[in-house]
Enzyme design. Structure first.
Site, PDB file in Angstrom:
ATOM      1  N   TYR A 198       0.846  -1.196   0.000  1.00  0.00           N
ATOM      2  CA  TYR A 198       0.000   0.000   0.000  1.00  0.00           C
ATOM      3  C   TYR A 198       0.878   1.241   0.000  1.00  0.00           C
ATOM      4  CZ  TYR A 198       0.947   0.633   5.040  1.00  0.00           C
ATOM      5  OH  TYR A 198       1.548   0.829   6.260  1.00  0.00           O
ATOM      6  N   CYS A 199       0.293   2.357  -0.445  1.00  0.00           N
ATOM      7  CA  CYS A 199       0.958   3.664  -0.398  1.00  0.00           C
ATOM      8  C   CYS A 199      -0.139   4.728  -0.301  1.00  0.00           C
ATOM      9  CB  CYS A 199       1.864   3.878  -1.608  1.00  0.00           C
ATOM     10  SG  CYS A 199       1.011   3.752  -3.206  1.00  0.00           S
ATOM     11  N   THR A 200       0.186   5.973  -0.573  1.00  0.00           N
ATOM     12  CA  THR A 200      -0.773   7.062  -0.356  1.00  0.00           C
ATOM     13  C   THR A 200      -1.946   6.999  -1.322  1.00  0.00           C
ATOM     14  OG1 THR A 200       1.054   8.462   0.383  1.00  0.00           O
ATOM     15  CG2 THR A 200      -1.019   9.559  -0.149  1.00  0.00           C
ATOM     16  N   ILE A 227      -4.221   4.661   0.468  1.00  0.00           N
ATOM     17  CA  ILE A 227      -4.847   5.004   1.758  1.00  0.00           C
ATOM     18  C   ILE A 227      -6.032   5.943   1.557  1.00  0.00           C
ATOM     19  CG2 ILE A 227      -4.434   6.088   4.004  1.00  0.00           C
ATOM     20  CD1 ILE A 227      -1.408   5.318   3.504  1.00  0.00           C
TER      21      ILE A 227
END
Length: 446
Positions: A198-200, A227
């Site tokens: 996952y990342c932003t 996110i």
């Protein structure tokens, strides 16, 4: 033909306030083959500048990465400019969890070698051969699988203030550093584990998932929309948020709160804190975590040396900054072991040498800023603790706002006069200045 921003941030902020329009902050990305990035860049500027789009956008032969804001009433016109390109038709736009009309103050579109710097020089690597996208509910289910390895593809200063529980969080400053570190750490599990990332907003995971597939990992997954989209789906579907704390964002806000958990500490005194700030010394401008008490004691600076400089007359400060290239410092993120200030707080001089130090103000926490209505000159706050009454003396404090003390006039909840405002009320009242989402509301105790 104007192809570049011509206004300063200060001038743009005034125009935004005068316009009185609510703005949307959003982000998107797309990997695609762009033959002429310079022409693509110029065409975007000519299309977006008349729509009052502001933001930071990177384009390259491999695609586009954009974080921006625009007036809400221009949204459909803006979307039409994207739909004009085949590779952006139906593109997902990640709308920010928290909105701030001043999230961006310039339109900057830059041509880069890559939209995500990865340090790779491999012609056989196909960035479009990506992993499987998971929605929030699917992501939560996979987290319960003991054969899942969860990896945070962001940098240390991002994961420091918020992350998914149980994630591997590489201690890195850049994305390119993380790829070989993670590969070595999980090299034994190319076939027997599910690799979940996952990342932003999804752009780094998209490239990372393709990279790990290229390196032989068989079961590669990523959080769809990052996110930002996860938070939207969690709220819409009433799911449990497995993410705790704040989501770091690359605009004026520096973070948007996802849960009430504070998972990090002030880099100077060590107390719980997840507020990023830039050192007030413009020749430094280091990004670090600083609580309100240290911000007051250190005058918003990362070190005693910087705090001494910001107390000098402005002309002397400019002379000291002359010739200093500060770019490397701005993007070099602070770490707590380098910024401890416990032994330094007592040796600083007052901010103004012509004034006595201000006695410490007694105050009690009430809530946080939610929105500001420029045309009406009204600020809106969420009451989290206690109650607010007409006639109360209050303090509004924040990294940009500074500290403002005033007496409350008429209070409104849902457009109706009220007194007092209580916990969970969204209360509004007139203000002679704009507030921001980072602002905190206190009651002054005399």
């Amino acid at each position: 033909m104007q192809l570049y921003n011509t206004l300063s941030a200060e001038e743009r902020a005034v125009l935004i306030d005068e316009a009185g329009k609510q703005r949307l902050t959003l982000s998107f990305y797309a990997y695609a083959r762009i033959e002429d990035p310079k022409k693509f860049r110029d065409d975007l500027f000519l299309a977006w500048n008349p729509l009052d789009v502001l933001g930071r956008i990177y384009v390259a032969h491999e695609g586009i990465n954009a974080q921006l804001s625009l007036p809400a009433d221009h949204f459909y016109e803006f979307r039409d400019t994207l739909e004009a390109y085949d590779f952006m038709q139906g593109i997902r736009l990640n709308v920010a969890v928290e909105q701030d009309d001043h999230s961006f103050l310039k339109l900057t579109i830059k041509v880069r070698d890559k939209i995500v710097a990865d340090g790779l020089n491999d012609d056989t690597f196909d960035v479009t051969n990506k992993g499987i996208h998971l929605k929030a509910s699917e992501f939560n289910d996979m987290l319960n699988d003991p054969d899942t390895i969860l990896v945070d593809m962001r940098n240390h200063y991002e994961s420091e203030i918020g992350h998914f529980v149980g994630a591997i969080k590489p201690d890195v400053d850049t994305f390119r550093e993380s790829l070989p570190i993670i590969e070595e750490q999980i090299a034994e599990h190319k076939q027997d584990k599910k690799l979940l990332m996952y990342c932003t907003g999804g752009i780094r995971c998209e490239k990372a998932s393709a990279y790990f597939k290229h390196k032989g990992f068989e079961n590669v997954y990523q959080l769809e929309g990052g996110i930002i989209e996860y938070t939207r789906q969690v709220k819409a579907e009433n799911l449990e948020s497995k993410f705790i704390g704040k989501n770091f964002v690359f605009d004026q806000r520096l973070g948007e709160r996802i849960t009430d958990d504070i998972v990090s500490n002030c880099h100077q005194c060590g107390k719980p804190c997840d507020t990023h700030t830039n050192c007030a010394n413009e020749a430094c401008h280091l990004l670090f975590l600083q609580c309100e008490e240290c911000a007051e004691a250190m005058h918003g600076c990362c070190s005693v040396a910087c705090a001494d400089i910001v107390q000098l007359p402005e002309a002397e400060q400019k002379e000291l900054r002359r010739g200093i290239q500060k770019g490397n410092m701005i993007f070099k993120k602070g770490r707590p072991e380098n910024l401890t200030a416990r032994e330094s707080l007592e040796i600083l001089e007052p901010r103004s040498k012509s004034q006595e130090p201000r006695p410490k103000l007694r105050k009690s926490y009430l809530g946080k800023g939610v929105h500001y209505f420029p045309k009406a000159g009204i600020g809106q706050f969420l009451i989290v603790e206690g109650e607010l009454k007409v006639g109360d003396e209050i303090l509004i404090s924040g990294p940009t706002t500074g500290e403002e003390i005033l007496t409350v006039g008429e209070l409104f909840v849902k457009d109706n006069p009220t007194n007092p405002a209580q916990v969970n009320d969204l209360v509004s009242f007139k203000l002679p200045f704009r507030i921001r989402l980072s602002d905190t509301l206190y009651k002054v105790l005399r």
